[in-house]
Motif scaffolding. Sequence first.
Motif, PDB file in Angstrom:
ATOM      1  N   ASP A  66       0.834  -1.208   0.000  1.00  0.00           N
ATOM      2  CA  ASP A  66       0.000   0.000   0.000  1.00  0.00           C
ATOM      3  C   ASP A  66       0.865   1.253   0.000  1.00  0.00           C
ATOM      4  O   ASP A  66       0.551   2.238  -0.675  1.00  0.00           O
ATOM      5  CB  ASP A  66      -0.915   0.030   1.228  1.00  0.00           C
ATOM      6  CG  ASP A  66      -2.047  -0.966   1.140  1.00  0.00           C
ATOM      7  OD1 ASP A  66      -2.236  -1.586   0.070  1.00  0.00           O
ATOM      8  OD2 ASP A  66      -2.754  -1.135   2.156  1.00  0.00           O
ATOM      9  N   LEU A  67       1.946   1.227   0.757  1.00  0.00           N
ATOM     10  CA  LEU A  67       2.839   2.385   0.827  1.00  0.00           C
ATOM     11  C   LEU A  67       3.493   2.680  -0.525  1.00  0.00           C
ATOM     12  O   LEU A  67       3.818   3.827  -0.830  1.00  0.00           O
ATOM     13  CB  LEU A  67       3.915   2.129   1.891  1.00  0.00           C
ATOM     14  CG  LEU A  67       4.831   3.290   2.226  1.00  0.00           C
ATOM     15  CD1 LEU A  67       4.058   4.463   2.789  1.00  0.00           C
ATOM     16  CD2 LEU A  67       5.900   2.836   3.211  1.00  0.00           C
ATOM     17  N   MET A  68       3.660   1.669  -1.352  1.00  0.00           N
ATOM     18  CA  MET A  68       4.329   1.823  -2.643  1.00  0.00           C
ATOM     19  C   MET A  68       3.386   2.259  -3.771  1.00  0.00           C
ATOM     20  O   MET A  68       3.825   2.432  -4.908  1.00  0.00           O
ATOM     21  CB  MET A  68       5.002   0.506  -3.052  1.00  0.00           C
ATOM     22  CG  MET A  68       6.046   0.011  -2.085  1.00  0.00           C
ATOM     23  SD  MET A  68       7.431   1.150  -1.987  1.00  0.00           S
ATOM     24  CE  MET A  68       7.459   1.508  -0.258  1.00  0.00           C
ATOM     25  N   LYS A  69       2.114   2.457  -3.482  1.00  0.00           N
ATOM     26  CA  LYS A  69       1.147   2.824  -4.528  1.00  0.00           C
ATOM     27  C   LYS A  69       1.413   4.241  -5.024  1.00  0.00           C
ATOM     28  O   LYS A  69       1.368   5.195  -4.255  1.00  0.00           O
ATOM     29  CB  LYS A  69      -0.291   2.729  -4.010  1.00  0.00           C
ATOM     30  CG  LYS A  69      -0.691   1.359  -3.533  1.00  0.00           C
ATOM     31  CD  LYS A  69      -1.059   0.466  -4.664  1.00  0.00           C
ATOM     32  CE  LYS A  69      -1.634  -0.821  -4.100  1.00  0.00           C
ATOM     33  NZ  LYS A  69      -1.421  -1.965  -4.840  1.00  0.00           N
ATOM     34  N   LYS A  70       1.663   4.362  -6.303  1.00  0.00           N
ATOM     35  CA  LYS A  70       1.876   5.662  -6.938  1.00  0.00           C
ATOM     36  C   LYS A  70       0.539   6.329  -7.196  1.00  0.00           C
ATOM     37  O   LYS A  70      -0.500   5.677  -7.296  1.00  0.00           O
ATOM     38  CB  LYS A  70       2.617   5.499  -8.267  1.00  0.00           C
ATOM     39  CG  LYS A  70       4.033   5.006  -8.119  1.00  0.00           C
ATOM     40  CD  LYS A  70       4.931   6.126  -7.718  1.00  0.00           C
ATOM     41  CE  LYS A  70       6.378   5.686  -7.738  1.00  0.00           C
ATOM     42  NZ  LYS A  70       7.245   6.641  -7.119  1.00  0.00           N
ATOM     43  N   GLY A  71       0.590   7.625  -7.350  1.00  0.00           N
ATOM     44  CA  GLY A  71      -0.613   8.376  -7.676  1.00  0.00           C
ATOM     45  C   GLY A  71      -0.857   8.416  -9.172  1.00  0.00           C
ATOM     46  O   GLY A  71      -0.049   7.945  -9.971  1.00  0.00           O
ATOM     47  N   THR A  72      -1.972   8.985  -9.550  1.00  0.00           N
ATOM     48  CA  THR A  72      -2.299   9.137 -10.972  1.00  0.00           C
ATOM     49  C   THR A  72      -1.618  10.385 -11.515  1.00  0.00           C
ATOM     50  O   THR A  72      -1.231  11.281 -10.761  1.00  0.00           O
ATOM     51  CB  THR A  72      -3.823   9.241 -11.163  1.00  0.00           C
ATOM     52  OG1 THR A  72      -4.313  10.326 -10.364  1.00  0.00           O
ATOM     53  CG2 THR A  72      -4.508   7.946 -10.746  1.00  0.00           C
ATOM     54  N   ASN A  73      -1.460  10.416 -12.807  1.00  0.00           N
ATOM     55  CA  ASN A  73      -0.850  11.560 -13.503  1.00  0.00           C
ATOM     56  C   ASN A  73       0.522  11.924 -12.961  1.00  0.00           C
ATOM     57  O   ASN A  73       0.865  13.099 -12.824  1.00  0.00           O
ATOM     58  CB  ASN A  73      -1.782  12.782 -13.457  1.00  0.00           C
ATOM     59  CG  ASN A  73      -3.098  12.503 -14.139  1.00  0.00           C
ATOM     60  OD1 ASN A  73      -3.150  11.804 -15.145  1.00  0.00           O
ATOM     61  ND2 ASN A  73      -4.170  13.041 -13.589  1.00  0.00           N
ATOM     62  N   GLY A  93       0.031   7.803  -4.109  1.00  0.00           N
ATOM     63  CA  GLY A  93      -1.372   7.570  -4.435  1.00  0.00           C
ATOM     64  C   GLY A  93      -2.256   7.697  -3.204  1.00  0.00           C
ATOM     65  O   GLY A  93      -1.777   7.804  -2.076  1.00  0.00           O
ATOM     66  N   LYS A  94      -3.560   7.658  -3.412  1.00  0.00           N
ATOM     67  CA  LYS A  94      -4.515   7.769  -2.299  1.00  0.00           C
ATOM     68  C   LYS A  94      -4.323   6.654  -1.279  1.00  0.00           C
ATOM     69  O   LYS A  94      -4.428   6.884  -0.075  1.00  0.00           O
ATOM     70  CB  LYS A  94      -5.949   7.757  -2.836  1.00  0.00           C
ATOM     71  CG  LYS A  94      -6.332   9.016  -3.564  1.00  0.00           C
ATOM     72  CD  LYS A  94      -7.769   8.940  -4.069  1.00  0.00           C
ATOM     73  CE  LYS A  94      -8.103  10.191  -4.860  1.00  0.00           C
ATOM     74  NZ  LYS A  94      -9.468  10.146  -5.395  1.00  0.00           N
ATOM     75  N   THR A  95      -4.044   5.456  -1.764  1.00  0.00           N
ATOM     76  CA  THR A  95      -3.852   4.320  -0.854  1.00  0.00           C
ATOM     77  C   THR A  95      -2.632   4.553   0.035  1.00  0.00           C
ATOM     78  O   THR A  95      -2.684   4.328   1.245  1.00  0.00           O
ATOM     79  CB  THR A  95      -3.690   3.012  -1.651  1.00  0.00           C
ATOM     80  OG1 THR A  95      -4.852   2.825  -2.453  1.00  0.00           O
ATOM     81  CG2 THR A  95      -3.502   1.813  -0.747  1.00  0.00           C
ATOM     82  N   ALA A  96      -1.534   5.011  -0.556  1.00  0.00           N
ATOM     83  CA  ALA A  96      -0.306   5.273   0.199  1.00  0.00           C
ATOM     84  C   ALA A  96      -0.529   6.395   1.213  1.00  0.00           C
ATOM     85  O   ALA A  96      -0.118   6.280   2.379  1.00  0.00           O
ATOM     86  CB  ALA A  96       0.835   5.630  -0.744  1.00  0.00           C
ATOM     87  N   ILE A  97      -1.180   7.460   0.795  1.00  0.00           N
ATOM     88  CA  ILE A  97      -1.428   8.594   1.692  1.00  0.00           C
ATOM     89  C   ILE A  97      -2.321   8.166   2.859  1.00  0.00           C
ATOM     90  O   ILE A  97      -2.072   8.533   4.015  1.00  0.00           O
ATOM     91  CB  ILE A  97      -2.027   9.782   0.914  1.00  0.00           C
ATOM     92  CG1 ILE A  97      -0.962  10.354  -0.035  1.00  0.00           C
ATOM     93  CG2 ILE A  97      -2.553  10.857   1.862  1.00  0.00           C
ATOM     94  CD1 ILE A  97      -1.483  11.339  -1.045  1.00  0.00           C
ATOM     95  N   SER A  98      -3.342   7.384   2.562  1.00  0.00           N
ATOM     96  CA  SER A  98      -4.231   6.900   3.613  1.00  0.00           C
ATOM     97  C   SER A  98      -3.457   6.059   4.628  1.00  0.00           C
ATOM     98  O   SER A  98      -3.642   6.214   5.849  1.00  0.00           O
ATOM     99  CB  SER A  98      -5.368   6.086   2.997  1.00  0.00           C
ATOM    100  OG  SER A  98      -6.180   5.543   3.993  1.00  0.00           O
TER     101      SER A  98
END
Length: 170
Positions: free
Chosen positions: A23-30, A35-40
């Motif tokens: 989850d921490l490694m999830k990049k955001g869009t654009n 990403g939202k998952t990482a930020i959460s």
Amino acid sequence: MDSKEKIWKQKRVGKFTSSKLGDLMKKGTNGAEWGKTAISYMNDVKYERRRGVPVRSRSNFNFEFGHENEPIAMEWLRKNYPLYEFKSCQDDYDEIQFRTNPDAAGHGDSPDFYALNEDGSIAFVGEIKCPVDRGKIEDIFFSSKADVIDEYSEQFCGHFIAHPEVNKLM
């Protein structure tokens, strides 16, 4: 929740854990770095550090199903790999095993089992997967070993971060 689980949850407070590193490694869009998952997930850890209490719950059907079925996998390991003593990190110790590495501040890990050498040292750590979803089971059955490893690679890396003396994972 029994006292072992309460103590284990408290040890995890404020730590980025191996099971959530994906989850921490999830990049955001654009092109966004996070990403939202990482930020959460970062906000959950931030809250825990600020308040000193667990925010993440492990009480869901998939977790319970895995917890109920891991002993079957442990029995299979003990029967098929007699050169090692297998210890469930959940059931075979007075406390649920949770390791940190001083060189990786803020990270913690709970593998599913340890395989011990004759001298009691850890030969390797292990992760047991007990998927609930029948479609997931089909997918794994017909996938290459590399595809399955790739799906959980961040969690597997987390096991090695917390256990630097170990160079094998099952």
